[in-house]
Design an enzyme around this catalytic site. Structure first.
Site, PDB file in Angstrom:
ATOM      1  CE  LYS A  16      -2.408  -0.423   3.770  1.00 43.77           C
ATOM      2  NZ  LYS A  16      -1.915  -1.652   4.406  1.00 43.77           N
ATOM      3  NE  ARG A  91      -4.290   0.843  11.616  1.00 43.94           N
ATOM      4  CZ  ARG A  91      -3.202   0.495  10.949  1.00 43.94           C
ATOM      5  NH1 ARG A  91      -3.031  -0.731  10.547  1.00 43.94           N
ATOM      6  NH2 ARG A  91      -2.263   1.372  10.691  1.00 43.94           N
ATOM      7  NE  ARG A 130      10.121  -5.744   5.939  1.00 41.14           N
ATOM      8  CZ  ARG A 130       9.133  -4.858   5.998  1.00 41.14           C
ATOM      9  NH1 ARG A 130       8.781  -4.180   4.924  1.00 41.14           N
ATOM     10  NH2 ARG A 130       8.496  -4.650   7.117  1.00 41.14           N
ATOM     11  NE  ARG A 163      11.906  -3.511  10.766  1.00 38.79           N
ATOM     12  CZ  ARG A 163      10.907  -2.660  10.629  1.00 38.79           C
ATOM     13  NH1 ARG A 163      11.000  -1.446  11.111  1.00 38.79           N
ATOM     14  NH2 ARG A 163       9.803  -3.003  10.007  1.00 38.79           N
ATOM     15  NE  ARG A 174       2.233  -5.398  11.201  1.00 39.20           N
ATOM     16  CZ  ARG A 174       3.117  -4.999  10.276  1.00 39.20           C
ATOM     17  NH1 ARG A 174       4.290  -5.620  10.163  1.00 39.20           N
ATOM     18  NH2 ARG A 174       2.842  -4.017   9.469  1.00 39.20           N
TER      19      ARG A 174
END
Ligand SMILES: [Zn+2]
Length: 226
Positions: A16, A91, A130, A163, A174
């Site tokens: 996004k 949200r 990542r 991370r 999430r």
């Protein structure tokens, strides 16, 4: 020209932000990522910014009416006169209702919601791969953009770590939040006839191209309606 009021919807890792920035450049409309405008309101010490800061300093979530207020201020500005791009808000359904009520007061409405659809599996693959360098935050990806030496930043030679945001358990949390709280917005906006679905699993260039086509088609339809 009619205004273009856009909302970007999609799970974490759907791209996004990337698409929002492109739209910002292509359409010259302000791009509001919720976190950024909250931080800006706090930095500028607006009245609502000070209220928001009070909650943040106490470690509490900023309540919906404060967030909606901060966003409404941004949307009511000269910069957003011809439209805006919202990312990360609403949200939840109550937030969407509050946004609609606020826009209605301003004589405006959400015109198009772009749902960037990505499966959970793909989200985990994208975010879970990542690796971020500890010194300067350079980002690599074990699959899509691997460093030359495993675990070492190509640019400054510092260590690459996963991370907290990118660890599998956080990603699953999430995603669960997204499915529970945000996904109902798909139905909410679909009912209002403003939802457009895009396959977000393709190359970002292809997604951007489809967004461009979608918006162009909508403009034509709107012009015909007039
Ligand atoms: Zn680095």
């Amino acid at each position: 020209m009619s205004e273009l009021n856009l909302v970007l919807l999609g799970p974490p890792g759907s791209g996004k932000g990337t698409q929002g920035e492109r739209l910002n450049e292509d359409l010259r409309l302000p791009y509001y990522a919720t976190g950024d405008i909250l931080r800006a309101a706090v930095r500028d010490e607006t009245e609502l910014g000070r209220t928001a800061k009070g909650y943040m300093d106490a470690g509490d979530l900023v309540p919906d009416d404060v967030i909606v207020g901060v966003i409404a201020e941004a949307l009511d500005s000269e910069a957003a006169r011809d439209g805006f791009i919202l990312d990360g808000f609403p949200r939840t359904t109550p937030q969407a209702e509050a946004l609609d009520a606020k826009l209605d007061q301003l004589g405006r409405a959400v015109g198009t919601v772009l749902l960037i659809d990505v499966s959970d599996e793909e989200v985990v693959r994208r975010l879970g791969g990542r690796r971020t360098c500890v010194e300067n935050g350079h980002v690599f990806h074990v699959e899509f953009n691997p460093p030359e030496r495993e675990g070492v930043c190509d640019i400054d030679g510092s260590e690459l770590i996963t991370r907290d945001d990118d660890n599998p358990e956080t990603i699953r949390n999430r995603l669960a939040q997204y499915h529970e709280k945000t996904e109902p917005l798909v139905g909410y906006y679909d009912q209002r006839g403003v939802l457009r679905r895009l396959d977000g699993e393709r190359d970002p260039d292809e997604v951007a191209e489809e967004i461009r086509r979608t918006l162009a088609t909508m403009r034509l339809e709107q012009d015909e309606d007039v």
